[in-house]
Write a protein that holds these residues in place. Structure first.
Motif, PDB file in Angstrom:
ATOM      1  N   ARG A 291       0.803  -1.223   0.000  1.00  0.00           N
ATOM      2  CA  ARG A 291       0.000   0.000   0.000  1.00  0.00           C
ATOM      3  C   ARG A 291       0.834   1.270   0.000  1.00  0.00           C
ATOM      4  O   ARG A 291       0.328   2.341  -0.307  1.00  0.00           O
ATOM      5  N   LEU A 297       0.293   6.599   0.414  1.00  0.00           N
ATOM      6  CA  LEU A 297      -0.539   5.494  -0.054  1.00  0.00           C
ATOM      7  C   LEU A 297      -0.504   5.414  -1.575  1.00  0.00           C
ATOM      8  O   LEU A 297      -0.581   6.439  -2.265  1.00  0.00           O
ATOM      9  N   ARG A 298      -0.374   4.200  -2.073  1.00  0.00           N
ATOM     10  CA  ARG A 298      -0.490   4.001  -3.513  1.00  0.00           C
ATOM     11  C   ARG A 298      -1.921   4.327  -3.955  1.00  0.00           C
ATOM     12  O   ARG A 298      -2.863   4.288  -3.147  1.00  0.00           O
ATOM     13  N   ALA A 301      -5.218   2.427  -2.780  1.00  0.00           N
ATOM     14  CA  ALA A 301      -4.925   1.550  -1.633  1.00  0.00           C
ATOM     15  C   ALA A 301      -5.706   1.988  -0.401  1.00  0.00           C
ATOM     16  O   ALA A 301      -5.937   3.184  -0.182  1.00  0.00           O
ATOM     17  N   SER A 302      -6.131   1.027   0.390  1.00  0.00           N
ATOM     18  CA  SER A 302      -6.796   1.346   1.660  1.00  0.00           C
ATOM     19  C   SER A 302      -5.740   1.682   2.708  1.00  0.00           C
ATOM     20  O   SER A 302      -4.578   1.291   2.595  1.00  0.00           O
ATOM     21  N   LYS A 303      -6.151   2.398   3.733  1.00  0.00           N
ATOM     22  CA  LYS A 303      -5.236   2.771   4.803  1.00  0.00           C
ATOM     23  C   LYS A 303      -4.900   1.561   5.670  1.00  0.00           C
ATOM     24  O   LYS A 303      -5.642   0.577   5.711  1.00  0.00           O
ATOM     25  N   GLU A 360       5.727  -4.072   5.499  1.00  0.00           N
ATOM     26  CA  GLU A 360       4.824  -4.459   4.410  1.00  0.00           C
ATOM     27  C   GLU A 360       5.376  -5.643   3.629  1.00  0.00           C
ATOM     28  O   GLU A 360       4.659  -6.592   3.325  1.00  0.00           O
TER      29      GLU A 360
END
Length: 373
Positions: A291, A297-298, A301-303, A360
């Motif tokens: 993400r 954030l990409r 993407a979700s947080k 990640e």
């Protein structure tokens, strides 16, 4: 009660005077029965401390309340900011990333380790602040009562010195020394935590979990702080405390402003809401997708899920703190001397971003140590 009047020397702290006072205290360590008035005070302090020592959120707020009431107690603000980090580490264990890296037992063991240390420090430090406040109210020092609260002889000496020569630096460093020594046998050298946490997760703690990074947020999305290496070394933890104090009070107004505007919840959303959310935006059963890109954030993407502490962990009922005074050697007072550095670089954002990226990648691969060989 023995009292020594200290000579104020702004060039060099009166370390030798403090050492001499400590020696005298240790020779006259016998406690006399409490008066009825002091017994009542003792019970009020114990009760108030217990009421506020429920969890990381209540402790963290209590430290900041003390600092706002007594800004001369710099440690209270330092303790507040470091305790925020303890809460973030606790909720990480229920967040997006570490639930994929650690077993449930590992996460529970690690929380127990963090919670016990957080609880122990508060039940040792907070009564000292309440007794100081009562001393101000009565207009006379009451620090001879500290041993009745199982507070170290070392701190009784320091508080008496502070009463006559208010030096926030010496008091702060003394509290850093005291709390780290207090934890040493009770937590760091505890065989249970050595087996289940420190030895088992040593590499993960140092290289992956950001356990060694202390973050101080300020302004919008800005971070300062320090990184700790060799967490299990008492000497290194004390030196870290000295550096953190320098970082925090070099621009304390910015940190204080941020702290006032952002009550502590335990979620990392408190300082980076553009990356973290206390609501889980992920879809159950879907494999983790990268993400972040350079701490942004990409697209789409979700947080990252970072829950509030109150929803992540139940209140823990602790066993009574182990008795005993850690203090044995007056040479520990040498840590009270100021370091030579006038400015300490508190830059940490880049390093922290790299930590998140490694987390990640580890979560994606579900492998920890091999990624960092």
């Amino acid at each position: 009660m023995i009292v020594i009047f200290f000579i104020r020397n702004r060039e060099k702290p009166p370390i030798e005077f403090i050492k001499d006072e400590i020696k005298l205290k240790m020779k006259n360590a016998a406690l006399q029965p409490l008066t009825k008035e002091n017994q009542g005070l003792f019970e009020r302090i114990r009760r108030e401390t217990q009421e506020l020592n429920l969890n990381n959120v209540t402790r963290t707020k209590a430290y900041f309340d003390i600092y706002q009431k007594h800004p001369e107690i710099h440690w209270a603000f330092l303790g507040h900011m470091v305790s925020r980090n303890g809460g973030w580490n606790m909720t990480d264990l229920k967040g997006d990333l570490l639930t994929r890296l650690l077993t449930k037992k590992e996460r529970n063991d690690y929380f127990s380790f963090l919670e016990r240390g957080n609880w122990l420090i508060f039940q040792d430090a907070y009564p000292q602040f309440l007794l100081y406040g009562e001393s101000l109210k009565r207009g006379k020092p009451l620090f001879y009562l500290l041993p009745y609260l199982n507070i170290s002889t070392f701190m009784e000496t320091i508080w008496n010195y502070f009463w006559r020569s208010p030096d926030p630096y010496i008091l702060t460093m003394a509290l850093v020394i005291n709390e780290q020594n207090y934890l040493e046998k009770r937590v760091i050298q505890n065989p249970v935590y050595q087996k289940d946490v420190l030895n088992t997760l040593e590499f993960k703690l140092q290289d992956v979990l950001s356990f060694n990074q202390i973050l101080f947020p300020y302004r919008k999305n800005s971070l300062a702080g320090q990184t700790l290496h060799q967490f299990q070394t008492l000497h290194e933890r004390i030196l870290l405390g000295k550096r953190l104090y320098k970082v925090l009070f070099q621009k304390k107004d910015s940190f204080i402003k941020w702290a006032k505007e952002h009550p502590h919840t335990g979620s990392r959303k408190d300082y980076w809401p553009h990356i973290f959310n206390n609501v889980n935006e992920g879809i159950p059963g879907i494999p983790y997708q990268l993400r972040l890109n350079s701490c942004k954030l990409r697209w789409g993407a979700s947080k990252i899920y970072s829950p509030d502490l109150m929803s992540a962990w139940k209140i823990v009922h602790h066993q009574e703190a182990e008795k005993g005074d850690w203090f044995r050697d007056g040479q520990v007072a040498d840590y009270l001397l100021e370091t030579n550095e006038t400015q300490i670089n508190g830059e940490i954002e880049y390093e922290y971003c790299k930590t998140l990226e490694r987390l990640e990648l580890a979560s994606l691969a579900k492998k920890v140590i091999t990624l960092f060989d």
